[in-house]
Motif scaffolding. Structure first.
Motif, PDB file in Angstrom:
ATOM      1  N   THR A   1       0.833  -1.187   0.000  1.00  0.00           N
ATOM      2  CA  THR A   1       0.000   0.000   0.000  1.00  0.00           C
ATOM      3  C   THR A   1       0.880   1.254   0.000  1.00  0.00           C
ATOM      4  N   VAL A   2       0.238   2.396  -0.190  1.00  0.00           N
ATOM      5  CA  VAL A   2       0.962   3.670  -0.160  1.00  0.00           C
ATOM      6  C   VAL A   2       1.696   3.829   1.169  1.00  0.00           C
ATOM      7  N   THR A   3       1.012   3.553   2.269  1.00  0.00           N
ATOM      8  CA  THR A   3       1.651   3.677   3.585  1.00  0.00           C
ATOM      9  C   THR A   3       2.833   2.727   3.712  1.00  0.00           C
ATOM     10  N   GLU A   4       2.666   1.491   3.273  1.00  0.00           N
ATOM     11  CA  GLU A   4       3.752   0.507   3.380  1.00  0.00           C
ATOM     12  C   GLU A   4       4.951   0.910   2.527  1.00  0.00           C
ATOM     13  N   ASN A   5       4.702   1.507   1.361  1.00  0.00           N
ATOM     14  CA  ASN A   5       5.809   1.990   0.537  1.00  0.00           C
ATOM     15  C   ASN A   5       6.563   3.115   1.240  1.00  0.00           C
ATOM     16  N   VAL A   6       5.846   4.022   1.861  1.00  0.00           N
ATOM     17  CA  VAL A   6       6.493   5.120   2.584  1.00  0.00           C
ATOM     18  C   VAL A   6       7.280   4.588   3.777  1.00  0.00           C
ATOM     19  N   LEU A   7       6.749   3.584   4.444  1.00  0.00           N
ATOM     20  CA  LEU A   7       7.422   3.014   5.607  1.00  0.00           C
ATOM     21  C   LEU A   7       8.786   2.412   5.271  1.00  0.00           C
ATOM     22  N   LEU A   8       9.003   2.063   4.003  1.00  0.00           N
ATOM     23  CA  LEU A   8      10.311   1.526   3.610  1.00  0.00           C
ATOM     24  C   LEU A   8      11.420   2.548   3.861  1.00  0.00           C
ATOM     25  N   GLY A   9      11.060   3.821   3.855  1.00  0.00           N
ATOM     26  CA  GLY A   9      12.046   4.853   4.147  1.00  0.00           C
ATOM     27  C   GLY A   9      12.504   4.858   5.592  1.00  0.00           C
TER      28      GLY A   9
ATOM     29  N   LEU B   1      -1.772  13.226   0.485  1.00  0.00           N
ATOM     30  CA  LEU B   1      -2.176  11.885   0.072  1.00  0.00           C
ATOM     31  C   LEU B   1      -2.756  11.070   1.221  1.00  0.00           C
ATOM     32  N   ALA B   2      -3.179  11.729   2.265  1.00  0.00           N
ATOM     33  CA  ALA B   2      -3.694  11.004   3.433  1.00  0.00           C
ATOM     34  C   ALA B   2      -4.891  10.117   3.076  1.00  0.00           C
ATOM     35  N   ASP B   3      -5.709  10.560   2.133  1.00  0.00           N
ATOM     36  CA  ASP B   3      -6.898   9.788   1.758  1.00  0.00           C
ATOM     37  C   ASP B   3      -6.558   8.539   0.951  1.00  0.00           C
ATOM     38  N   PHE B   4      -5.305   8.406   0.534  1.00  0.00           N
ATOM     39  CA  PHE B   4      -4.890   7.273  -0.291  1.00  0.00           C
ATOM     40  C   PHE B   4      -3.918   6.355   0.452  1.00  0.00           C
ATOM     41  N   ALA B   5      -3.889   6.466   1.773  1.00  0.00           N
ATOM     42  CA  ALA B   5      -2.908   5.740   2.580  1.00  0.00           C
ATOM     43  C   ALA B   5      -2.980   4.231   2.379  1.00  0.00           C
ATOM     44  N   ASN B   6      -4.171   3.694   2.120  1.00  0.00           N
ATOM     45  CA  ASN B   6      -4.337   2.244   2.088  1.00  0.00           C
ATOM     46  C   ASN B   6      -4.561   1.677   0.691  1.00  0.00           C
ATOM     47  N   VAL B   7      -4.323   2.490  -0.345  1.00  0.00           N
ATOM     48  CA  VAL B   7      -4.519   1.977  -1.698  1.00  0.00           C
ATOM     49  C   VAL B   7      -3.193   1.477  -2.257  1.00  0.00           C
ATOM     50  N   LEU B   8      -3.276   0.725  -3.346  1.00  0.00           N
ATOM     51  CA  LEU B   8      -2.089   0.210  -4.018  1.00  0.00           C
ATOM     52  C   LEU B   8      -1.619   1.203  -5.085  1.00  0.00           C
TER      53      LEU B   8
ATOM     54  N   MET C   1       0.648  11.415  -8.255  1.00  0.00           N
ATOM     55  CA  MET C   1       0.441  10.893  -6.907  1.00  0.00           C
ATOM     56  C   MET C   1       1.525   9.881  -6.548  1.00  0.00           C
ATOM     57  N   ALA C   2       1.867   9.017  -7.511  1.00  0.00           N
ATOM     58  CA  ALA C   2       2.922   8.036  -7.250  1.00  0.00           C
ATOM     59  C   ALA C   2       4.250   8.725  -6.960  1.00  0.00           C
ATOM     60  N   GLN C   3       4.519   9.816  -7.670  1.00  0.00           N
ATOM     61  CA  GLN C   3       5.768  10.530  -7.429  1.00  0.00           C
ATOM     62  C   GLN C   3       5.758  11.196  -6.059  1.00  0.00           C
ATOM     63  N   ARG C   4       4.593  11.640  -5.599  1.00  0.00           N
ATOM     64  CA  ARG C   4       4.502  12.201  -4.248  1.00  0.00           C
ATOM     65  C   ARG C   4       4.778  11.138  -3.192  1.00  0.00           C
ATOM     66  N   VAL C   5       4.337   9.913  -3.450  1.00  0.00           N
ATOM     67  CA  VAL C   5       4.658   8.810  -2.532  1.00  0.00           C
ATOM     68  C   VAL C   5       6.168   8.598  -2.483  1.00  0.00           C
ATOM     69  N   ALA C   6       6.808   8.635  -3.652  1.00  0.00           N
ATOM     70  CA  ALA C   6       8.265   8.453  -3.695  1.00  0.00           C
ATOM     71  C   ALA C   6       8.982   9.575  -2.945  1.00  0.00           C
ATOM     72  N   ILE C   7       8.484  10.797  -3.078  1.00  0.00           N
ATOM     73  CA  ILE C   7       9.081  11.917  -2.349  1.00  0.00           C
ATOM     74  C   ILE C   7       8.891  11.733  -0.849  1.00  0.00           C
ATOM     75  N   ALA C   8       7.698  11.333  -0.442  1.00  0.00           N
ATOM     76  CA  ALA C   8       7.443  11.094   0.981  1.00  0.00           C
ATOM     77  C   ALA C   8       8.364  10.016   1.526  1.00  0.00           C
ATOM     78  N   ARG C   9       8.552   8.949   0.765  1.00  0.00           N
ATOM     79  CA  ARG C   9       9.450   7.864   1.192  1.00  0.00           C
ATOM     80  C   ARG C   9      10.895   8.355   1.291  1.00  0.00           C
ATOM     81  N   GLY C  10      11.305   9.216   0.365  1.00  0.00           N
ATOM     82  CA  GLY C  10      12.673   9.707   0.387  1.00  0.00           C
ATOM     83  C   GLY C  10      12.952  10.687   1.507  1.00  0.00           C
ATOM     84  N   ILE C  11      11.927  11.416   1.926  1.00  0.00           N
ATOM     85  CA  ILE C  11      12.117  12.478   2.915  1.00  0.00           C
ATOM     86  C   ILE C  11      11.825  12.023   4.340  1.00  0.00           C
TER      87      ILE C  11
END
Length: 248
Positions: free
Chosen positions: A91-99, A123-130, A138-148
């Motif tokens: 999920t989006v949250t799990e991808n961010v957690l990798l950071g 992207l809080a409303d998309f925390a649990n989507v794939l 949106m996917a790039q924002r997830v990558a930025i969140a994971r990097g930061i």
């Protein structure tokens, strides 16, 4: 006493199969700066980031962080690529957690940090989507969140908005600037978008065609937020484009 630069490139050269990509590259970056690298394709911009993050070595010369030679990857250095590179089964949250994989925080604390970061990139409303359910921006924002999220001392971005439409690109540029200013990270950005460079940078480093060397360092002193229709902004863009396209 002179302040030690956070990042130093000292006479750095890089060659592949007898082709010299970078030659005698020298640059100091101080803590908290946002430095943008621009230049024609093949001049070594992305290679500089890959060497700084520790994914590949220089052929010769030294790359230093806080005075210490770079040797492999380190948690104080993070990089975001043009493609989001999200894991499709997480999920989006799990991808961010990798950071936060190397963080000493417990799982509850990590999750709260991830949710807070998703809130910051809207992207809080998309925390649990794939990832398959996200747009490119949106996917790039997830990558930025994971990097930061782990607050790396040095954040590198390699053409992170190049594949996005103009409106999404401008929105993410502003979000990146806000995150940079709020976290105090030292940021190096590679881009082909001259307006993006002038909108974000403290300094724009213009590289010459291969082999890459610094052709000119352009200091950007315009206050934020920068208006792209201002004469000073337009003049800076024109000057940088001239430096890139006027072959030596």
């Amino acid at each position: 006493m002179k302040t030690l630069p956070l990042i130093s490139f000292r006479n750095v050269c890089k060659s592949w199969n007898q082709v010299t990509v970078l030659e005698n590259f020298n640059l100091d970056v101080t803590s908290g700066e946002l430095v943008v690298l621009v230049g024609s394709s093949g001049c070594g911009k992305s290679t500089l980031l890959r060497m700084l993050v520790g994914l590949e070595p220089a052929s010769s010369g030294d790359i230093l962080v806080s005075g210490n030679p770079v040797s492999g990857v380190g948690k104080e250095r993070g990089i975001i690529f043009q493609e989001p590179r999200l894991f499709p089964w997480l999920t989006v949250t799990e991808n961010v957690l990798l950071g936060l994989a190397n963080s000493p925080l417990n799982s509850s604390e990590k999750k709260q940090l991830a949710l807070n970061m998703l809130e910051r990139v809207q992207l809080a409303d998309f925390a649990n989507v794939l990832p398959s359910q996200l747009s490119g921006g949106m996917a790039q924002r997830v990558a930025i969140a994971r990097g930061i999220i782990a607050h790396p001392q040095i954040l590198m971005l390699d053409e992170p908005f190049g594949a996005l439409d103009a409106l999404t690109r401008h929105t993410l540029q502003q979000q990146l600037l806000e995150l940079h200013l709020s976290t105090g990270s030292t940021t190096l950005l590679v881009t082909h978008d001259v307006e993006e460079a002038v909108a974000l940078a403290d300094r724009v480093i213009v590289l010459s065609p291969r082999p890459g060397r610094i052709r000119e360092e352009v200091k950007i002193t315009l206050p934020h937020t920068r208006h792209r229709d201002d004469i000073a902004f337009i003049d800076l863009c024109r000057h940088i484009r001239h430096l890139i396209t006027d072959v030596l």
